[in-house]
Design an enzyme around this catalytic site. Structure first.
Site, PDB file in Angstrom:
ATOM      1  N   ASP A  54       0.858  -1.180   0.000  1.00 37.57           N
ATOM      2  CA  ASP A  54       0.000   0.000   0.000  1.00 37.57           C
ATOM      3  C   ASP A  54       0.903   1.242   0.000  1.00 37.57           C
ATOM      4  O   ASP A  54       2.128   1.142   0.064  1.00 37.57           O
ATOM      5  CB  ASP A  54      -0.942  -0.032   1.211  1.00 37.57           C
ATOM      6  N   GLU A  91     -10.950   6.382   4.499  1.00 33.68           N
ATOM      7  CA  GLU A  91      -9.937   5.817   5.389  1.00 33.68           C
ATOM      8  C   GLU A  91     -10.061   6.359   6.817  1.00 33.68           C
ATOM      9  O   GLU A  91     -11.137   6.429   7.373  1.00 33.68           O
ATOM     10  CB  GLU A  91      -8.544   6.022   4.768  1.00 33.68           C
TER      11      GLU A  91
END
Length: 609
Positions: free
Chosen positions: A291, A497
Site C-alpha cells: 500500500d 480511510e
C-alpha cells in the site's frame, strides 16, 4: 536507448510463450533495472529522467492527483502516454504499468460514470450486474491511458465504525466472494482451462485488477483503520481469506497488502501470510504490491529505520513497493541489502518475474499507448444506464408506512406540491462520497451527473411544484398543510480511510432533529446517504412514513427516482446488520447476542411489504 529487435530477442516476440519472454528479459536485466521494476512512484515526480535513469516499473496517481483539475480522459491519456514514451526509451524498453484507485468507476476523472460504492453493490446481491460494472469501468479507465486499478476491496466487514466500511461489499464472506465477480468484468473472464492463480487479462479493453487488502483489513479491533485484527488462523481463513479464493480463481493479476496487523504482526512484513499462505497455499502467481508507503508501517514509530523496513517487507514477499516520493531512498536501501546478502538475489528475481509476467499477460509490450478509440465511451448514455440500474437495485427499503396495511411508497408523482429538504438532496459530491475527484471526496458539483433533486423534478408531473430547502425554514414548516409529502435527504459527508473512523455513528448536522422536525408536520420519506448504518433515534423511526438506505449511490440519481415513484420496486437487501446502539458493536449475524434494529438481509419491497 531501447535495444533493437533481433531474432534472439525472445521477450520482444509476441508469439513466444509468456514465461519464455519473462526469463529472456530477466536474463538481460541489471540489478538496477530489476529494482527499478519493483518501484512505483507518484506521477508528480515522474519526470523523463527519473523514469529512464531509475528504470521505474510503475507510476500511479494518488487520489486527487490529476494532470490538472477537471482534466478529461484525453488529458489523462496525453500525460500517461508521455510517461510511457519515456519508459520505452530506456535500454530495454520495458513499459510502465500505470495505476489508480478506480474504486467506483474512474472516479478521479471528470465526466466519468460513478457507480454506487461497494456497500451499495453488496446490497444488490447481483453478481452479474457487478461484473457488468467492472466491464464498463475497464473501458472508461483504459480510455484515460491507465492500465491498472487498485480494486476491488474484498474486505469482510467486522465493524461499521471502520472508515472504509463503504469499500466493503458486506459483513458475510459469502456476499464478498460473490461480488468479486467484478474482477471478471474488469479483466475479462478466463477460459475454463486457465491455470488457477495465473494472472489473466482478456485484451486491450480490459483492466488489471487488484484484490485488496490482504488480509483482515475489515476485521480490526473496534473498526480502527490500519488497526489489529485479533483472530485465530482458522477464523482469519474462514472469514477474511475466503474471498481471495474467488479472486485468484478469476486470474486476478495483483494483490495489495494491508496496512493492518494480524494479532500484532504487521501484514507488510508477515512472511507466513504473504508468502506461505497467499503465494504458496493459495497459488497466487501475479504480483503483490504494498500500500501507499506501506513499508513504513512496519517500524515503530512508523517511518523509522527505513532500511530494515525494506528488508522485512521484501523478504516477506512484497514484489512491488509504492514509494510515491521516497523512491531514491528505497532503491538505495534495496540495492545495499542485495549487495550485503540480506535480501537474496533469488527474491529479487522472483519479484521481477511476477511483475514482468503481468506486463506480458496485459499486452503492454505490444500495446503500450492509449487506445483513443475508447474515449467516446467515457460517461456515455449506455454506461450511465448501467449505473442507474445499480442505484435502483442497491436501495434498501427499511420502512414503508407507519402501519403495515397502509404503505407510503411509491410516491404520488402527480401531487400538487412537495417539499425536498436536506444536505444530500442537491449535492453531487455528497451523493458520490469519498474516493471521488479526491481521496476524501468533496461536496458540491464536482463532476457530471444527476442529483436526487434533479431526478425528482424530472420524474414528477408538470403540474407538481417542488420546493427545495437545504434546511427547512420555520415559515415552510408552518405551512405544512400545503405539501402532499416531504422527502428528506441527508447523511454523512464524503470521507475516506482514517478520516472516516467514527465511534459515534450519529447522522451529522443534527440529522435526526431535522427529520423529526419535518416528519412531525408533513408525511415524510427519509433517504439516508451513508457508507454504513447510523444511529436512528426512536422519533425518527416512529414519525417518518418511509425510510430508505441509499448508501453513496454515485452520479446517477435517476435510479432513486425510478424506485421511490414506483417505476421499479425495491430489491436491495442489507449487506450488513443495522445496529440499534453503538454499544452493541461489533454486531455480526454470528454474534451470540444478535439483536439488530434490522438484520443482515433485511429489505422490504412495495409489492409484498
Amino acid at each position: 536507448m531501447a535495444e533493437t529487435t533481433d531474432s534472439s530477442c525472445v521477450y520482444k516476440n509476441p508469439d513466444a510463450p509468456v514465461e519464455a519472454r519473462v526469463q529472456d528479459l530477466l536474463s538481460r536485466m541489471t540489478l538496477q533495472e530489476k529494482i527499478g521494476q519493483m518501484t512505483q512512484i507518484e506521477r508528480s515526480v515522474a519526470s523523463h529522467d527519473v523514469l529512464t535513469d531509475y528504470f521505474i516499473g510503475s507510476v500511479q496517481s494518488g487520489a486527487g492527483s490529476w494532470p490538472f483539475e477537471d482534466a478529461k480522459s484525453s488529458d489523462w491519456a496525453d500525460m500517461i502516454d508521455g510517461f510511457q514514451r519515456s519508459a520505452l526509451a530506456s535500454r530495454l524498453g520495458i513499459p510502465i504499468i500505470y495505476g489508480t484507485d478506480a474504486v467506483h468507476g474512474n472516479n478521479n476523472v471528470y465526466g466519468a460514470t460513478i457507480f454506487p460504492h461497494n456497500i451499495g453493490l453488496g446490497a444488490t446481491r447481483d453478481a452479474e450486474l457487478v461484473k457488468r460494472i467492472g466491464a464498463v469501468t475497464a473501458l472508461e479507465v483504459r480510455a484515460s491511458g491507465i492500465h491498472w486499478t487498485f480494486a476491488p476491496c474484498v474486505a469482510v466487514l467486522g465493524d461499521p465504525r471502520w472508515g472504509r466500511c463503504y469499500e466493503s461489499y458486506g459483513e458475510a464472506a459469502k456476499i464478498v466472494s460473490e461480488m468479486s465477480s467484478i474482477i471478471s468484468g474488469l479483466q475479462g473472464e478466463p477460459p475454463e482451462e486457465h491455470p488457477n492463480g495465473y494472472p489473466f487479462l482478456a485484451g486491450r479493453n480490459n483492466l488489471i485488477a487488484c484484490a485488496k487488502h490482504f488480509v483482515g483489513d475489515g476485521g480490526t479491533d473496534k473498526g480502527l483503520s490500519e488497526g489489529n485484527t485479533i483472530a485465530s488462523y482458522e477464523d482469519l481463513e474462514r472469514i477474511h481469506v475466503a474471498p481471495y479464493l474467488n479472486c485468484i480463481s478469476q486470474g486476478v493479476c495483483t494483490v495489495m497488502a494491508s496496512f493492518s496487523s494480524w494479532n500484532g504482526s504487521r501484514l507488510h512484513s508477515d512472511y507466513y501470510l504473504l508468502t506461505e499462505v497467499l503465494k504458496q497455499k493459495l497459488g497466487f502467481k501475479g504480483f503483490l504490491v504494498s500500500d501507499w508507503d506501506g513499508l513504513e508501517t512496519i517500524s515503530e514509530p512508523q517511518g523509522s529505520d527505513n532500511r530494515n523496513c525494506v528488508k522485512l517487507g521484501i523478504n516477506a514477499g512484497i514484489d512491488m513497493v509504492m514509494v510515491p516520493y521516497k523512491y531514491q531512498q528505497f532503491i538505495e536501501d534495496l540495492t545495499d541489502l542485495v549487495e550485503s546478502g540480506e535480501v537474496q538475489m533469488a527474491r529479487i528475481n522472483d519479484a521481477v518475474e511476477k511483475i514482468l509476467r503481468v506486463k506480458f499477460v496485459a499486452g503492454l509490450f505490444e500495446y503500450p499507448l492509449t487506445d483513443r478509440s475508447l474515449l467516446p465511451t467515457v460517461g456515455c448514455k449506455e454506461h450511465r444506464e448501467v449505473a442507474r440500474e445499480a442505484v435502483r437495485k442497491s436501495l434498501v427499503l427499511l420502512k414503508n408506512g407507519k402501519n403495515d396495511d397502509k404503505p407510503f411508497l411509491p410516491l404520488d408523482r402527480t401531487a400538487e406540491r412537495i417539499l425536498v429538504v436536506g444536505t444530500h438532496a442537491d449535492d453531487l459530491g455528497n451523493q458520490c462520497g469519498g474516493w471521488t475527484k479526491t481521496k476524501s471526496g468533496q461536496s458540491g458539483k464536482i463532476t457530471i451527473g444527476t442529483t436526487l433533486l434533479d431526478a425528482i423534478k424530472a420524474a414528477v408531473g408538470d403540474k407538481t411544484e417542488v420546493i427545495y430547502e437545504k434546511t427547512p425554514s420555520k415559515e415552510t414548516l408552518a405551512s405544512c398543510e400545503d405539501f402532499s409529502y416531504a422527502i428528506v435527504a441527508l447523511g454523512e459527508p464524503p470521507y475516506a480511510e482514517m478520516r472516516g473512523d467514527n465511534s459515534e455513528l450519529t447522522i451529522p448536522l443534527n440529522g435526526n432533529n431535522i427529520v423529526t422536525a419535518v416528519a412531525e408536520k408533513i408525511p415524510t420519506l427519509v433517504i439516508l446517504f451513508t457508507g454504513r448504518p447510523m444511529v436512528l433515534e426512536m422519533p425518527v423511526l416512529e414519525k417518518t412514513e418511509a425510510l430508505v438506505a441509499a448508501w453513496f449511490p454515485g452520479t446517477e440519481g435517476q435510479g432513486m427516482a425510478d424506485v421511490i415513484f414506483g417505476d421499479y420496486d425495491f430489491e436491495g437487501k442489507l449487506p450488513l446488520s443495522w445496529f440499534k446502539r453503538v454499544d452493541q458493536l461489533p454486531l455480526n449475524v454470528d454474534s451470540n447476542f444478535y439483536d439488530p434494529l434490522f438484520p443482515l438481509g433485511y429489505g422490504l419491497n412495495c409489492n409484498s411489504g
